[in-house]
Write an enzyme that holds these catalytic residues in place. Sequence first.
Site, PDB file in Angstrom:
ATOM      1  N   PHE A 140       0.863  -1.190   0.000  1.00  0.00           N
ATOM      2  CA  PHE A 140       0.000   0.000   0.000  1.00  0.00           C
ATOM      3  C   PHE A 140       0.894   1.233   0.000  1.00  0.00           C
ATOM      4  O   PHE A 140       1.763   1.379   0.846  1.00  0.00           O
ATOM      5  CB  PHE A 140      -0.918   0.036   1.229  1.00  0.00           C
ATOM      6  N   ASP A 224       9.485   3.085   1.199  1.00  0.00           N
ATOM      7  CA  ASP A 224       8.276   3.723   1.724  1.00  0.00           C
ATOM      8  C   ASP A 224       8.205   3.391   3.215  1.00  0.00           C
ATOM      9  O   ASP A 224       7.740   2.324   3.612  1.00  0.00           O
ATOM     10  CB  ASP A 224       7.037   3.203   0.980  1.00  0.00           C
ATOM     11  N   LYS A 253       3.022  10.098   8.335  1.00  0.00           N
ATOM     12  CA  LYS A 253       2.406   9.576   9.579  1.00  0.00           C
ATOM     13  C   LYS A 253       2.968  10.204  10.850  1.00  0.00           C
ATOM     14  O   LYS A 253       2.605  11.304  11.203  1.00  0.00           O
ATOM     15  CB  LYS A 253       2.503   8.055   9.579  1.00  0.00           C
TER      16      LYS A 253
END
Length: 403
Positions: A140, A224, A253
Amino acid sequence: MSALQAELAELGSRHLYPNYRQAPIAIVRGEGALLWDAAGNRYLDMLGGIAVSALGHAHPKLVAAIADQAARVIQVSNYYYNEPSVRLAAKLCGLTRLDRAFFCNSGTEAVEASLKLVRRHFHVQGQFERLKVVAFTNSFHGRTLGALAATGQDKYKDGFGPLPGALHVPFGDIEAVRRALGPEVAAVIVEPIQGEGGVLPAPEGFLRALRELTTATGTLLIADEIQTGVGRTGTFLACEREGVLPDVLALAKGLAGGVPIGAMLCTKALEGALPPGSHGSTFGGNALASRAALTVLETLETEGLLARVRELGSLLTRGLTALLARHPQKLETVRGTGLLQAAVLREGIEPRGVLAALQKRGLLVSVAGARALRFSPALVVSPSELDEALGILDATLTELSAP
Ligand code: PLP
């Protein structure tokens, strides 16, 4: 349910765009790893805003820094320097051993910037055919079209195609990567632990093998670390465990402890790929988010949070492993590192029902992948809060009928 909670649920269900499935509770306040809803109910927050709340809710240093920065200046645009963003870039380059930082406002934007960077890098080198990325099944990377193209799960892509070229190979299969690499591939993009995919760690040695393979073939490596970075697994980056330095790094995040931010970092070799005007962001690098991020990074150091995450991570692994032994008919496995771990429910158990039961008992977690109950609490969570959360999971699994 309180009147305020009922009003918010009713208004929200009528006016918010219905792309989420909110539980009918409204959170009004938090402290550390605890949250309270409008009816005064207390929750253990093992979700952490989906692996975002690095310092916990209402950390006094973060609150003070945000208030102080808001009273000075929030946003000046990238026509000028602002002190927090310059210092943040320097700090992040030091922490990651990379050379340049570009700031944006979310994870998907950090991935998007990474994908544009690698494409344009080869374009300016005259290698016009190097347009594709190799990505992994079950990955993702975000919701914008480029990041979505790299994402290796059809459920996120349904109805949005056709998407720009990405080649997906099985996660952890280095021979499949070797076969996929060719003159049309610009980069490989990888999550050290597939977070949304169900908290699936890459097999040991895989990141190192990817680094060796990409270096040998002149392909770029994008890490990532939007979910795994900023200390979540007990080192600043999860890649550090294998001594891997990517060419490009995406962070978001936890970086600013809940204030929206994204960052793309890269090596010096890539600094010419995006000249002025070729990429940008109005809000990217704003003084408020940058100051929040600087405060998170400082606090990671002053409060020794990386070592703490390693200790708490072992505690969580022990606790989840004990639950696996106690509930073999309900749990299939446990996995993850540091404060990114999951207990995977057995097939046939409806995860949403379990989430609701946990929530009723005052525990918030999320489901990642098909059946993984993900723990991604604040890095400041206490051992007793983890114990309490494990106790609630234990009681809930005990009550649950086997599939
Ligand atoms: N990449 C990874 C590994 C993620 O876990 C996420 C979000 O869950 C993203 C990218 C997208 O981040 P955002 O939701 O901030 O756009």
